[in-house]
Design an enzyme around this catalytic site. Structure first.
Site, PDB file in Angstrom:
ATOM      1  N   GLY A  35      42.323  55.046  57.812  1.00 45.97           N
ATOM      2  CA  GLY A  35      43.419  55.184  58.775  1.00 45.97           C
ATOM      3  C   GLY A  35      43.906  56.623  58.743  1.00 45.97           C
ATOM      4  O   GLY A  35      44.154  57.247  59.756  1.00 45.97           O
ATOM      5  N   GLU A  84      51.433  58.582  54.081  1.00 47.34           N
ATOM      6  CA  GLU A  84      50.705  59.792  53.670  1.00 47.34           C
ATOM      7  C   GLU A  84      51.630  60.867  53.119  1.00 47.34           C
ATOM      8  O   GLU A  84      51.277  61.603  52.208  1.00 47.34           O
ATOM      9  CB  GLU A  84      49.879  60.358  54.838  1.00 47.34           C
ATOM     10  CG  GLU A  84      48.897  59.363  55.467  1.00 47.34           C
ATOM     11  CD  GLU A  84      47.970  58.667  54.481  1.00 47.34           C
ATOM     12  OE1 GLU A  84      47.668  59.249  53.423  1.00 47.34           O
ATOM     13  OE2 GLU A  84      47.546  57.531  54.765  1.00 47.34           O
TER      14      GLU A  84
END
Length: 835
Positions: free
Chosen positions: A248, A285
């Site tokens: 992803g 992230e």
């Protein structure tokens, strides 16, 4: 030929430290040819290596030197040639189309877990940290990015079309987080409140689509800085959308790479769930920039901590940026229940798995490491309390910054901050697989209720009958109808049985365990305790996350044969007044599982009727068009409900979907992004070859990857055998990006019984091509989830066993309950008996 791979000539120079005299240097390297290598001890002559011995199996090379290299520091210089591959790992090329329709390639990297060695020879292990000085020689009209900011850019002497771009030295970091990208991109930028330059890089001409992620990133950095009380350590951060990308996203330090659909949002054509997805992935992230990058796991065994932590805190961050998303309720259906489904299998595994060879890492990147990891951290955070949790996190990040740490190190910091037995509690959740089922019964004794709790391992196959008795240390919270949102009692259950006294509880008051569905366990209530909770679902006095947890526990108890499925169907009917999106989403999921199960019987139609009965009241309340004052969750709920009714063949929904689709295709009235999936799936499910052709045409015309993916995911709803074949062929065509093939095939497998059979055959017939395409990456495990066979795919082995186990469990469930379910459906339809 376009698929001949370009070779790259690269040189790398590194300062090395020889710990003991040797005439060999062993390093990681894969698909790389070394031309020359030399070692120069500080202040001495350089020695040229005379031999390169490649151990391809181990992805290593041994450099042999004619004389002994003495202890001390020096410089290792290597000239080598590598290839820009097509494997979506290492240094690879990503195909994109320019606004004018030309096909071009960008060069990008994906190193986690062990692919930095495909880009340059190195010591490719997380604990061998170093600083990196990176220079890239690139065409002068291309954007060149790396972890750090550019410090120099000058013409390349041998070729006027090239420039040499030099980046600042990185902090001490692991190889798997190094990154570089060369391609054509536009960007939007801003500075976060704490002065960090934030940029989002998008395909050319789509800078506008980077604004949403930019806004999220700019809010997120100060949030984490404040939460951890540690500043973001680099001068800049770039978020970039990559066309061909297997994961992803990837948290490379200072240069985070994303799939286009995980980063780009078009204000007109993106649906609410895409916005939410982008916000979560950005939050995930960026959390790694501290937790993972600044402090890195010692070895891949502790990967779960990296991922579990980021998968938990991404929700905390989104809740901070978008309180209107009610994201913590969604966590329960997205992560918590998903993890419990997998973890109840005999083929589950502990969160913490010893990794010997890094090749095993791909298999560990599963819902247990991410979702169960995140769930037990959520439980831990709740058990410790936010203030002490933050204190402990700060201790940990400060103590280990620029170093490596193991799971125990975090427990130690949290224990210091909270004074609670963190390691003892957490070891029961991370070092053994599974989780407990807590059986509870209550007895009224005058003004008090006496509760008796018993814990046993919960198994998907029914009551636990193992020899050993695994035990968990379970933080238990209990609330009552007095105040359903506040714990009346909190206690750590550290033995098999526990008796508790709740003071001043009237006989008619209900009692519920696991307030907020935070504890990672399932609860089985005695019949009378359950009975008293049903009205609290109907009148919504039980909070949404508790209504969801109650229903989900019951459903899994029925799947495991501990209670009858009919009991659950009765409870499901109590949800008629349910307003909450996430509760509906979980109900919908469970009814979907039941529906798939019953597709193997002759009363499949009956469950479709049941689905229509459960969903039509809310469908009528919502209607097709957003009302003034509605928000994010109403949009998600409308899409869910209309899709469910449409698929089940609800007449009015089907007719309206066809009408709106026709207007959409003719350009009279474009469907809002939130209505597209439900409309597409409805018209395909009840469509013919013309419908499919129209959908494929929309796919070709779509400029946005999100819309292409949206169509790819629903194509499997088509039901005629020859059209199913057409969809499967389309999955492997040039029209579908390699990383998305899996979702097309998966959609077919999940679309219908015929689809499952056809997709299974298709995977077998095309196994070679599929396996070569994904070579053991984690996409192959996703594909296997839909089916598997005697094909050796080591990175999917556990997935195969889990699938086999699920098939056997479903067969047992069907055998056990099918007749009762059928009778229940018939009796629902029977007119009430006349007296």
């Amino acid at each position: 030929m376009e698929n001949q791979l370009p070779h790259l000539q690269i040189g790398s120079v590194g300062s090395s430290w020889v710990k003991q005299a040797t005439n060999q240097i062993v390093m990681n390297c894969a698909d790389i040819d070394i031309i020359t290598a030399s070692y120069a001890p500080e202040g001495d002559e350089e020695v040229h290596a005379t031999g390169f011995n490649y151990q391809n199996e181990d992805e290593k090379v041994t450099l042999s030197f004619p004389s002994t290299l003495q202890k001390g520091t020096g410089t290792l210089k290597i000239d080598f040639v590598g290839e820009l591959n097509d494997k979506m790992k290492g240094f690879y090329r990503s195909k994109y189309t320019t606004p004018t329709g030309d096909t071009r390639y960008a060069a990008v990297t994906q190193f986690e877990a062990t692919d930095a060695r495909r880009a340059f020879p190195c010591w490719d292990e997380p604990a061998i940290k170093a600083t990196f000085d990176i220079s890239l020689v690139v065409p002068k009209d291309r954007v060149a990015l790396s972890n750090m900011n550019v410090i120099d850019r000058k013409p390349y002497p041998d070729d006027e079309n090239l420039v040499e771009v030099k980046f600042a030295r990185t902090p001490i970091m692991s190889t798997y987080l190094v990154a570089f990208v060369v391609g054509e991109y536009d960007f939007v930028e801003t500075r976060s409140l704490d002065g960090v330059l934030v940029r989002v890089y998008t395909p050319v001409g789509k800078a506008e689509q980077g604004k949403f992620a930019l806004e999220v990133a700019a809010k997120t950095l100060p949030f984490y800085k404040d939460y951890f009380n540690v500043p973001y350590p680099l001068p800049k951060i770039d978020l970039i959308a990559i066309a061909d990308f297997a994961a992803g996203a990837m948290e490379n330090w200072g240069l985070v790479t994303y799939r286009e659909t995980a980063l780009l949002i078009d204000p007109k054509n993106s649906c609410s769930s895409s916005r939410q997805w982008v916000a979560l992935v950005v939050g995930h992230e960026l959390a790694h920039q501290w937790f993972g990058n600044l402090v890195t796991m010692e070895w891949w065994t502790h990967l779960w901590l990296n991922e579990g932590f980021a998968s938990w805190i991404e929700y905390l961050c989104v809740d901070h940026c978008f309180p209107e998303y009610d994201i913590w309720t969604q966590f329960v259906s997205a992560d918590y229940t998903r993890a419990q489904e997998l973890d109840a299998l005999d083929n589950s595994h502990p969160i913490e798995v010893s990794v010997g060879h890094p090749a095993e890492v791909d298999e560990i990147f599963d819902a247990i490491s991410y979702s169960k990891g995140a769930s037990v951290i959520r439980m831990l955070h709740d058990y410790i309390g936010d203030e002490d949790f933050r204190k402990g996190m700060n201790l940990y990040l400060t103590k280990f910054q620029q170093k490596n740490a193991a799971t125990e190190d975090l427990w130690e910091s949290l224990e210091k901050a909270s004074g609670k037995p963190i390691a003892a509690v957490m070891n029961t959740w991370t070092k053994q697989m599974g989780f407990p089922l807590i059986y509870v019964e209550a007895e009224q004794q005058e003004e008090d209720k006496v509760l008796k709790l018993v814990q046993k391992k919960f198994c998907a196959s029914g009551p636990y009958t193992g020899e050993d008795f695994p035990m968990w240390m379970v933080p238990i919270s209990i609330c009552t109808s007095d105040d359903p949102t506040c714990a009346k009692m909190q206690i750590l259950m550290d033995k098999a049985e526990l008796t508790l006294v709740l003071k001043d509880i009237k006989p008619d008051q209900w009692v519920k365990l696991n307030l907020g569905t935070v504890g990672f366990y399932r609860t089985q209530y005695s019949p009378d305790m359950l009975e008293s909770l049903i009205p609290a679902i109907k009148d919504l006095s039980l909070p949404p996350v508790d209504r969801l947890g109650l229903q989900n526990d019951l459903f899994s108890l029925a799947r495991a044969g501990i209670i009858s499925t009919v009991e659950v169907l009765k409870v499901m009917e109590a949800f008629v007044n349910e307003p909450n999106y996430t509760v509906w989403s979980d109900l919908s999921c469970n009814l979907g599982i039941l529906s798939t199960l019953l597709s193997h019987t002759d009363f499949y139609e009956e469950i479709q009727v049941f689905v229509k009965d459960v969903f039509s009241p809310i469908g009528e309340r919502l209607g097709w068009d957003p009302k003034p004052g509605e928000g994010h969750l109403d949009a998600l709920l409308r899409g869910l409900v209309l899709g469910k009714l449409g698929k089940a063949g609800h007449k009015a929904t089907l007719e309206e979907a066809r009408r709106r689709f026709k207007d959409h295709v003719e350009g009279k009235h474009i469907l809002s992004a939130d209505l597209r999936s439900p409309v597409y799936v409805t018209i395909l499910k009840h469509g013919d070859s013309t419908t499919l052709d129209t959908m494929l045409k929309l796919h070709k015309q779509a400029d946005m990857q999100e819309e292409k993916n949206r169509i790819e995911r629903v194509l499997g709803a088509i039901s005629q055998p020859e059209l199913i074949q057409k969809v499967l062929t389309f999955a492997l065509s040039e029209e579908v990006r390699p990383q998305d093939t899996v979702s097309v095939i998966g959609g077919v497998a999940g679309g219908s019984k015929q689809g499952r059979k056809a997709a299974w055959k298709f995977v077998r017939d095309n196994w070679e091509e599929l396996y070569n395409r994904y070579q053991g990456g984690f996409l192959i495990s996703r594909l296997i989830k839909a089916f598997f066979e005697s094909h050796p795919a080591p990175s999917a082995e556990r997935t195969v066993q889990q699938c086999c186990e699920n098939i056997l469990l479903n067969a047992a469930w069907l055998k056990r309950d099918a007749e009762n379910i059928h009778q229940y459906f018939l009796q629902r339809k029977a007119p009430p008996a006349m007296v």
